[in-house]
Design a protein around this motif. Structure first.
Motif, short mmCIF file in Angstrom:
data_model
loop_
_atom_site.label_atom_id
_atom_site.label_comp_id
_atom_site.label_asym_id
_atom_site.label_seq_id
_atom_site.Cartn_x
_atom_site.Cartn_y
_atom_site.Cartn_z
N VAL A 309 0.85 -1.19 0.00
CA VAL A 309 0.00 0.00 0.00
C VAL A 309 0.88 1.24 0.00
N THR A 310 0.61 2.14 -0.93
CA THR A 310 1.34 3.40 -1.05
C THR A 310 0.39 4.54 -0.74
N TYR A 311 0.86 5.51 0.01
CA TYR A 311 0.03 6.65 0.41
C TYR A 311 0.49 7.90 -0.34
N ARG A 312 -0.46 8.54 -1.01
CA ARG A 312 -0.19 9.77 -1.74
C ARG A 312 -1.35 10.74 -1.55
N ASP A 313 -1.02 11.97 -1.19
CA ASP A 313 -2.03 13.03 -1.03
C ASP A 313 -3.14 12.63 -0.07
N GLY A 314 -2.77 11.86 0.95
CA GLY A 314 -3.75 11.47 1.95
C GLY A 314 -4.62 10.28 1.57
N PHE A 315 -4.34 9.62 0.45
CA PHE A 315 -5.13 8.47 0.02
C PHE A 315 -4.21 7.25 -0.10
N ALA A 316 -4.83 6.06 -0.04
CA ALA A 316 -4.09 4.81 -0.14
C ALA A 316 -4.26 4.23 -1.54
N GLY A 363 7.86 -1.26 -3.57
CA GLY A 363 8.37 -0.32 -4.56
C GLY A 363 7.31 0.55 -5.17
N GLY A 364 6.10 0.54 -4.65
CA GLY A 364 5.04 1.36 -5.22
C GLY A 364 5.34 2.85 -5.20
N ALA A 365 6.17 3.29 -4.27
CA ALA A 365 6.49 4.71 -4.19
C ALA A 365 7.27 5.19 -5.41
N PHE A 366 7.90 4.24 -6.16
CA PHE A 366 8.70 4.62 -7.33
C PHE A 366 7.94 4.43 -8.64
N LEU A 367 6.68 4.06 -8.57
CA LEU A 367 5.90 3.78 -9.77
C LEU A 367 4.83 4.82 -10.01
N ASN A 368 4.39 4.89 -11.27
CA ASN A 368 3.27 5.74 -11.66
C ASN A 368 2.31 4.92 -12.49
N ASP A 369 1.10 5.40 -12.63
CA ASP A 369 0.09 4.70 -13.40
C ASP A 369 0.58 4.51 -14.84
N GLY A 370 0.52 3.26 -15.33
CA GLY A 370 0.92 2.96 -16.70
C GLY A 370 2.36 2.53 -16.86
N ASP A 371 3.17 2.56 -15.80
CA ASP A 371 4.56 2.12 -15.92
C ASP A 371 4.63 0.63 -16.23
N THR A 372 5.71 0.24 -16.91
CA THR A 372 5.97 -1.17 -17.21
C THR A 372 6.96 -1.72 -16.20
N VAL A 373 6.64 -2.87 -15.62
CA VAL A 373 7.52 -3.50 -14.63
C VAL A 373 7.82 -4.92 -15.09
N ARG A 374 8.87 -5.48 -14.53
CA ARG A 374 9.21 -6.87 -14.79
C ARG A 374 8.95 -7.68 -13.52
N VAL A 375 8.11 -8.68 -13.62
CA VAL A 375 7.71 -9.52 -12.49
C VAL A 375 8.74 -10.62 -12.33
N ILE A 376 9.45 -10.63 -11.22
CA ILE A 376 10.52 -11.62 -11.03
C ILE A 376 10.03 -12.84 -10.25
N SER A 377 8.96 -12.66 -9.46
CA SER A 377 8.43 -13.80 -8.70
C SER A 377 7.06 -13.44 -8.17
N THR A 378 6.35 -14.47 -7.73
CA THR A 378 5.04 -14.28 -7.10
C THR A 378 5.11 -14.82 -5.69
N VAL A 379 4.77 -13.99 -4.74
CA VAL A 379 4.82 -14.36 -3.32
C VAL A 379 3.51 -15.04 -2.96
N LYS A 380 3.59 -16.21 -2.37
CA LYS A 380 2.39 -16.98 -2.01
C LYS A 380 1.80 -16.43 -0.71
N GLY A 381 0.49 -16.39 -0.68
CA GLY A 381 -0.21 -16.05 0.56
C GLY A 381 -0.12 -14.59 0.94
N GLY A 382 0.44 -13.75 0.12
CA GLY A 382 0.47 -12.32 0.42
C GLY A 382 1.47 -11.93 1.48
N VAL A 383 2.37 -12.84 1.88
CA VAL A 383 3.37 -12.52 2.90
C VAL A 383 4.74 -12.95 2.41
#
Length: 383
Positions: A309-316, A363-383
Motif C-alpha cells: 500500500v502506497t500513500y499519496r495526497d492522503g489516500f491509499a 516499490g510502489g512509491a517509485f511507480l506511476n500509473d501505466g509504468d511497465t515493470v518486470r515480475v521476477i516472482s510471485t509471493v504466495k499467501g500475500g506474505v
C-alpha cells in the motif's frame, strides 16, 4: 519549342545519370538502411524497457477480530469523602497527606479535645449526682410502700414519693445518655479513614477550626481504579460484561482490563453510553485520558502486506499488475483503495481491488500509473 522527341531524350539522360551515380556509390544505400533498422530497434527497446523489477502478490482471506475503539478517562472506582463530624474545634495534628496509603479506622486528623474532655468530666459528675438523687428517691419510695397500708402517710404524699422515684430514674437515664453523647464527641476528635485506600486530595490544614461536615480528605477506596470509555448506541449492543479491553497509555504502555458493566442509559447530550472497565490498581493514574480497544467478534476480510500500500495526497493506493507479456513484463494500474484493520505486517483492503487481483508487493512509491515493470516472482499467501 521542344519536340516530343527532344523531351524524351532529356528524361532518358537524367535516368541514366542517376543510375550511374548509384552504381558508383553502393554504400550510401546500405548506410540508410542500417540507420533505419537501428532507429526501429531503439524504439522497440524503449517501448519494452521495464521501470522496476517487482514481486507480485494477491490478497489473502483472513479471519480477524473486530475491534471497537473507545476514548475515555480513568477514575477512582469509588471516592470516599472524609469529613469532620464535630464542629468548632481546631485541627491539632494532620497525620496523612496526598498519596498516603491508609487502613480502615486509621486516624487522619486529630482535633483539639480539651473542651470535649471537660464536657465529659462535667457530665460524669452529673451522672453521679443523678445516681445519688435516684438512691434517695428510691429509699423514700420504698418506705412509702411499706407504710401505705398503715395510714401514716396520706395517699397524696405516697404518690409524690413514687413519682419522685420515677423522675430520678428518668433523670439518671438522661444524664447517662448525655454522657455517652459527650464520649462520642470525644471519639469524633479523631477523624479516621472510613475504608482502606489511598488519599487523593487533602484540604485539612494545621490550625484550621473545622465545621461539622467540612471535607478534609478524599480517598480512592481500596486503591481501586477503573476506565470509563464512551461508546455510541450502535456500538453499545456489541459490548458485554467480561470482554477484554486493551488500553493504550501515555508512553505506548499497554494495560489489559475487563468490562465490569455497561451503563443502562445513554447520555441525552452526547448520545453516548459509558463502559466501566476494571484495570489493575497500579496500572495508571486517575485523570488520564486514554484510548481503549475492545474485541467484539470475528470478521472475514482481504489482507495484503503493508508494503503493498502506497500513500499519496492522503489516500491509499496499490499498483495492480496487468497481463504478463514477453520477459514477464506487465503494465501497472494505480488503484485507489480503502483500508481497514491492520494486524502485524498486514493491512485489510475494504474496497478498490478484486479478490484475485495481482499487485506489486514493494516499490510502489517509485511507480506511476501505466509504468511497465518486470515480475521476477510471485509471493504466495500475500506474505
Amino acid at each position: 519549342m521542344l519536340t516530343k522527341k527532344t523531351k524524351f531524350l532529356a528524361i532518358a539522360a537524367v535516368l541514366v545519370g542517376v543510375s550511374v551515380w548509384f552504381l558508383l556509390h553502393p554504400t550510401h544505400q546500405a548506410e540508410l538502411a542500417d540507420k533505419r533498422s537501428k532507429r526501429e530497434a531503439a524504439g522497440a527497446a524503449t517501448a519494452g524497457k521495464a521501470a522496476l523489477s517487482v514481486e507480485a502478490i494477491q490478497p489473502v482471506a483472513v479471519q480477524w477480530p473486530m475491534t471497537t475503539t473507545l476514548n475515555g478517562s480513568i477514575f477512582p472506582w469509588q471516592e470516599a469523602l472524609v469529613s469532620a463530624e464535630i464542629g468548632g474545634l481546631r485541627i491539632q495534628q494532620v497525620l496523612a497527606d496526598v498519596g498516603t496509603q491508609v487502613r480502615k479506622g486509621e486516624p487522619l486528623v486529630l482535633l483539639a479535645d480539651e473542651t470535649v474532655k471537660a464536657d465529659v468530666q462535667k457530665q460524669m459528675a452529673t451522672v453521679e449526682k443523678d445516681k445519688a438523687a435516684l438512691a434517695e428517691a428510691k429509699s423514700n419510695a420504698d418506705r412509702a410502700r411499706e407504710i401505705r397500708e398503715s395510714g401514716a402517710l396520706s395517699a397524696q404524699k405516697i404518690n409524690e414519693y413514687l413519682i419522685a422515684e420515677q423522675t430520678a430514674v428518668a433523670n439518671l437515664a438522661l444524664s447517662q445518655a448525655e454522657l455517652e453523647n459527650q464520649k462520642i464527641r470525644l471519639r469524633q476528635t479523631r477523624v479516621v479513614a472510613p475504608d482502606d485506600g489511598v488519599v487523593s486530595s487533602r484540604s485539612a490544614n494545621l490550625g484550621n477550626v473545622v465545621s461539622s461536615g467540612a471535607e478534609l480528605f478524599r480517598l480512592v477506596r481500596q486503591s481501586r481504579i477503573e476506565w470509563r470509555g464512551e461508546v455510541n448506541a450502535d456500538q453499545q449492543m456489541a459490548i458485554h460484561t467480561g470482554q477484554v479491553v486493551n488500553l493504550i497509555l501515555p508512553g505506548a504502555k499497554k494495560v489489559t482490563g475487563r468490562v465490569r458493566l455497561v451503563a443502562p442509559t445513554v447520555d441525552s447530550n452526547t448520545r453516548n453510553a459509558l463502559v466501566y472497565v476494571d484495570i489493575p490498581k497500579d496500572a495508571a493514574k486517575p485523570g488520564m485520558y486514554v484510548q481503549g480497544k475492545i474485541d467484539v467478534g470475528q470478521q472475514q476480510g482481504l489482507a495484503v502486506p503493508l508494503s503493498a500500500v502506497t500513500y499519496r495526497d492522503g489516500f491509499a493506493y496499490v499498483f495492480e499488475l496487468g497481463q504478463l507479456g514477453s520477459q514477464n513484463t506487465s503494465k501497472v494500474t494505480q488503484r485507489k483503495v480503502r483500508t481497514g484493520r491492520s494486524r502485524g505486517e498486514q493491512i485489510e483492503l475494504l474496497e478498490g481491488v478484486a479478490p484475485h487481483a495481482s499487485m506489486v508487493l514493494t516499490g510502489g512509491a517509485f511507480l506511476n500509473d501505466g509504468d511497465t515493470v518486470r515480475v521476477i516472482s510471485t509471493v504466495k499467501g500475500g506474505v
